[in-house]
Design a protein around this motif. Structure first.
Motif, PDB file in Angstrom:
ATOM      1  N   ILE A 123       0.834  -1.203   0.000  1.00 58.41           N
ATOM      2  CA  ILE A 123       0.000   0.000   0.000  1.00 58.41           C
ATOM      3  C   ILE A 123       0.871   1.256   0.000  1.00 58.41           C
ATOM      4  O   ILE A 123       0.590   2.239  -0.693  1.00 58.41           O
ATOM      5  CB  ILE A 123      -0.945   0.004   1.219  1.00 58.41           C
ATOM      6  N   SER A 124       1.956   1.226   0.768  1.00 56.50           N
ATOM      7  CA  SER A 124       2.828   2.406   0.856  1.00 56.50           C
ATOM      8  C   SER A 124       3.516   2.701  -0.463  1.00 56.50           C
ATOM      9  O   SER A 124       3.930   3.836  -0.708  1.00 56.50           O
ATOM     10  CB  SER A 124       3.882   2.204   1.951  1.00 56.50           C
ATOM     11  N   GLN A 125       3.626   1.694  -1.339  1.00 59.11           N
ATOM     12  CA  GLN A 125       4.263   1.887  -2.649  1.00 59.11           C
ATOM     13  C   GLN A 125       3.237   2.052  -3.764  1.00 59.11           C
ATOM     14  O   GLN A 125       3.613   2.262  -4.922  1.00 59.11           O
ATOM     15  CB  GLN A 125       5.160   0.684  -2.967  1.00 59.11           C
ATOM     16  N   SER A 126       1.956   1.950  -3.429  1.00 57.80           N
ATOM     17  CA  SER A 126       0.912   1.988  -4.440  1.00 57.80           C
ATOM     18  C   SER A 126       0.541   3.415  -4.767  1.00 57.80           C
ATOM     19  O   SER A 126       0.437   4.267  -3.896  1.00 57.80           O
ATOM     20  CB  SER A 126      -0.326   1.224  -3.951  1.00 57.80           C
ATOM     21  N   SER A 127       0.300   3.680  -6.060  1.00 58.88           N
ATOM     22  CA  SER A 127      -0.166   5.010  -6.475  1.00 58.88           C
ATOM     23  C   SER A 127      -1.640   5.195  -6.181  1.00 58.88           C
ATOM     24  O   SER A 127      -2.149   6.310  -6.177  1.00 58.88           O
ATOM     25  CB  SER A 127       0.081   5.201  -7.979  1.00 58.88           C
ATOM     26  N   GLY A 128      -2.359   4.086  -5.924  1.00 57.13           N
ATOM     27  CA  GLY A 128      -3.785   4.179  -5.640  1.00 57.13           C
ATOM     28  C   GLY A 128      -4.092   4.629  -4.241  1.00 57.13           C
ATOM     29  O   GLY A 128      -5.218   5.002  -3.943  1.00 57.13           O
ATOM     30  N   GLY A 129      -3.118   4.570  -3.341  1.00 57.51           N
ATOM     31  CA  GLY A 129      -3.322   5.062  -1.988  1.00 57.51           C
ATOM     32  C   GLY A 129      -3.800   3.997  -1.019  1.00 57.51           C
ATOM     33  O   GLY A 129      -3.151   3.749  -0.013  1.00 57.51           O
ATOM     34  N   ARG A 130      -4.915   3.336  -1.279  1.00 61.56           N
ATOM     35  CA  ARG A 130      -5.470   2.372  -0.334  1.00 61.56           C
ATOM     36  C   ARG A 130      -5.821   1.041  -0.993  1.00 61.56           C
ATOM     37  O   ARG A 130      -6.569   0.240  -0.426  1.00 61.56           O
ATOM     38  CB  ARG A 130      -6.725   2.949   0.339  1.00 61.56           C
ATOM     39  N   THR A 131      -5.346   0.779  -2.183  1.00 59.78           N
ATOM     40  CA  THR A 131      -5.585  -0.495  -2.852  1.00 59.78           C
ATOM     41  C   THR A 131      -4.268  -1.080  -3.330  1.00 59.78           C
ATOM     42  O   THR A 131      -3.281  -0.364  -3.543  1.00 59.78           O
ATOM     43  CB  THR A 131      -6.527  -0.325  -4.057  1.00 59.78           C
ATOM     44  N   VAL A 132      -4.249  -2.407  -3.504  1.00 60.67           N
ATOM     45  CA  VAL A 132      -3.057  -3.091  -3.994  1.00 60.67           C
ATOM     46  C   VAL A 132      -3.484  -4.093  -5.054  1.00 60.67           C
ATOM     47  O   VAL A 132      -4.640  -4.530  -5.104  1.00 60.67           O
ATOM     48  CB  VAL A 132      -2.303  -3.823  -2.856  1.00 60.67           C
ATOM     49  N   ALA A 133      -2.530  -4.480  -5.894  1.00 63.50           N
ATOM     50  CA  ALA A 133      -2.794  -5.494  -6.915  1.00 63.50           C
ATOM     51  C   ALA A 133      -2.882  -6.863  -6.241  1.00 63.50           C
ATOM     52  O   ALA A 133      -1.991  -7.248  -5.471  1.00 63.50           O
ATOM     53  CB  ALA A 133      -1.692  -5.480  -7.969  1.00 63.50           C
ATOM     54  N   LEU A 134      -3.940  -7.596  -6.528  1.00 64.94           N
ATOM     55  CA  LEU A 134      -4.173  -8.885  -5.885  1.00 64.94           C
ATOM     56  C   LEU A 134      -3.048  -9.868  -6.179  1.00 64.94           C
ATOM     57  O   LEU A 134      -2.556 -10.560  -5.273  1.00 64.94           O
ATOM     58  CB  LEU A 134      -5.515  -9.461  -6.361  1.00 64.94           C
ATOM     59  N   GLY A 135      -2.618  -9.946  -7.432  1.00 70.81           N
ATOM     60  CA  GLY A 135      -1.564 -10.885  -7.795  1.00 70.81           C
ATOM     61  C   GLY A 135      -0.262 -10.614  -7.068  1.00 70.81           C
ATOM     62  O   GLY A 135       0.406 -11.535  -6.583  1.00 70.81           O
ATOM     63  N   THR A 136       0.113  -9.348  -6.971  1.00 74.82           N
ATOM     64  CA  THR A 136       1.353  -8.978  -6.271  1.00 74.82           C
ATOM     65  C   THR A 136       1.287  -9.355  -4.799  1.00 74.82           C
ATOM     66  O   THR A 136       2.255  -9.872  -4.220  1.00 74.82           O
ATOM     67  CB  THR A 136       1.603  -7.469  -6.413  1.00 74.82           C
ATOM     68  N   TYR A 137       0.134  -9.110  -4.174  1.00 75.09           N
ATOM     69  CA  TYR A 137      -0.044  -9.438  -2.754  1.00 75.09           C
ATOM     70  C   TYR A 137       0.062 -10.947  -2.535  1.00 75.09           C
ATOM     71  O   TYR A 137       0.728 -11.415  -1.594  1.00 75.09           O
ATOM     72  CB  TYR A 137      -1.400  -8.906  -2.298  1.00 75.09           C
ATOM     73  N   LEU A 138      -0.568 -11.733  -3.379  1.00 77.37           N
ATOM     74  CA  LEU A 138      -0.514 -13.199  -3.244  1.00 77.37           C
ATOM     75  C   LEU A 138       0.912 -13.718  -3.446  1.00 77.37           C
ATOM     76  O   LEU A 138       1.343 -14.657  -2.767  1.00 77.37           O
ATOM     77  CB  LEU A 138      -1.463 -13.851  -4.245  1.00 77.37           C
ATOM     78  N   LYS A 139       1.658 -13.131  -4.359  1.00 79.20           N
ATOM     79  CA  LYS A 139       3.041 -13.556  -4.588  1.00 79.20           C
ATOM     80  C   LYS A 139       3.913 -13.274  -3.369  1.00 79.20           C
ATOM     81  O   LYS A 139       4.811 -14.061  -3.037  1.00 79.20           O
ATOM     82  CB  LYS A 139       3.605 -12.862  -5.817  1.00 79.20           C
ATOM     83  N   GLU A 140       3.656 -12.137  -2.690  1.00 74.26           N
ATOM     84  CA  GLU A 140       4.412 -11.832  -1.476  1.00 74.26           C
ATOM     85  C   GLU A 140       4.119 -12.867  -0.386  1.00 74.26           C
ATOM     86  O   GLU A 140       5.041 -13.346   0.298  1.00 74.26           O
ATOM     87  CB  GLU A 140       4.042 -10.429  -0.978  1.00 74.26           C
ATOM     88  N   ILE A 141       2.846 -13.222  -0.231  1.00 74.40           N
ATOM     89  CA  ILE A 141       2.483 -14.233   0.766  1.00 74.40           C
ATOM     90  C   ILE A 141       3.104 -15.578   0.406  1.00 74.40           C
ATOM     91  O   ILE A 141       3.636 -16.295   1.276  1.00 74.40           O
ATOM     92  CB  ILE A 141       0.953 -14.353   0.868  1.00 74.40           C
ATOM     93  N   ALA A 142       3.076 -15.941  -0.870  1.00 70.58           N
ATOM     94  CA  ALA A 142       3.639 -17.214  -1.316  1.00 70.58           C
ATOM     95  C   ALA A 142       5.140 -17.273  -1.050  1.00 70.58           C
ATOM     96  O   ALA A 142       5.674 -18.314  -0.630  1.00 70.58           O
ATOM     97  CB  ALA A 142       3.357 -17.419  -2.801  1.00 70.58           C
ATOM     98  N   ALA A 143       5.848 -16.151  -1.285  1.00 75.76           N
ATOM     99  CA  ALA A 143       7.290 -16.126  -1.049  1.00 75.76           C
ATOM    100  C   ALA A 143       7.605 -16.332   0.426  1.00 75.76           C
ATOM    101  O   ALA A 143       8.555 -17.049   0.783  1.00 75.76           O
ATOM    102  CB  ALA A 143       7.869 -14.796  -1.535  1.00 75.76           C
TER     103      ALA A 143
END
Length: 300
Positions: free
Chosen positions: A213-233
């Motif tokens: 979220i802190s790196q997102s240009s949307g402010g309060r939303t994140v890309a679902l795929g990116t979030y899942l990849k972080e959890i998977a890692a």
């Protein structure tokens, strides 16, 4: 103030002039007005009106129109052979920012043969003045609208920056908590280590969300795929470890998810992934302990 509309009066048979300010300085005069006073245009423009028309009645009316902002008119008689001529002066205030900035004067001969011409000239001049007022009001409204749009955009930028900054600080605090759990794990008896590790995985999953979220240009939303990849890692590193032949892959649609939904969603994925990874790790461990039949395969 007539601007481009002055061309409508340049060749008009009726004398038209525009005066500006309390001194009634001539800012525009058409050819008929210059002929009325037998002067060239450069002898008229920039001069006070009282230098051109010394008539006290006209000057007094001119001051009143400028002071009150109300239109007025009067008729003066000029002796001429074979009969007197009547000259009608019509005066209209020129408004700017809600105040009188000048006065427009229209001079007409009056009489039975000139009444229609006089009415047409008045309608033309009033229409020009009204159009000029509408143009000025439109320009002012456009300026105000652009100002409001810029202010709204700036508020959006400020809100996004604030949201990103808050997310960054939350992420840092969660990482501190995860580090404290690591310290606790080192001095915890083996039977209870896995419980602390599961807790740490949950904290890290939430920290990863706020990092995105802190790196997102949307402010309060994140890309679902990116979030899942972080959890998977994180799951791969903390649960699977060196377990050979087991990898976690992510296939996700290009969707954005807001933080309020992302937190429980990430915890759910983390739990499911942890359970599945633990099951696979145990199966791989048991498979590795099966006796070999000598051909490189395991037998049971």
């Amino acid at each position: 103030m007539l601007g481009s509309l002055s061309s409508s009066f340049d060749h008009s048979p009726w004398a038209v002039t525009e005066l500006s300010g309390e001194a009634h300085i001539v800012r525009y005069a058409n050819s008929a007005f210059c002929r009325l006073f037998d002067k060239a245009r450069d002898e008229v423009i920039g001069r006070p009106f009282d230098r051109l028309s010394p008539a006290d009645e006209c000057l007094a009316l001119l001051d009143r129109v400028f002071r009150t902002g109300a239109a007025a008119s009067y008729t003066a008689e000029e002796l001429a052979a074979p009969c007197p001529l009547l000259f009608s002066y019509s005066l209209w205030p020129l408004m700017a920012d809600g105040r009188t900035a000048g006065v427009m004067i229209l001079v007409n001969e009056t009489g039975p043969l000139h009444e229609t011409r006089h009415a047409i000239s008045q309608a033309l001049l009033l229409g020009a003045l009204r159009q000029d007022e509408l143009i000025e009001a439109t320009e002012l409204a456009n300026v105000q609208l652009r100002t409001e749009i810029c202010a709204h955009k700036q508020r959006e930028i400020d809100a996004k920056l604030l949201a990103n900054e808050v997310a960054h600080r939350v992420k840092n605090n969660l990482q501190v908590i995860a580090s404290l759990i690591t310290t606790e794990i080192r001095r915890t008896p083996a039977p209870w280590v896995r419980g602390f590790e599961a807790m740490q995985d949950r904290v890290i999953a939430i920290a990863q969300l706020y990092d995105l979220i802190s790196q997102s240009s949307g402010g309060r939303t994140v890309a679902l795929g990116t979030y899942l990849k972080e959890i998977a890692a994180t799951l791969s590193a903390s649960v699977l470890g060196d377990t050979g032949g087991i990898r976690i892959t992510v296939e996700a649609e290009a969707l954005q998810i807001d933080s309020e939904r992302a937190v429980p969603f990430g915890l759910l994925v983390n739990e499911l992934g942890t359970n599945a990874s633990n099951t696979l790790s145990q199966a791989a461990s048991e498979w590795s302990r099966l006796p070999s039949d000598g051909s490189g395969t395991m037998s049971s």
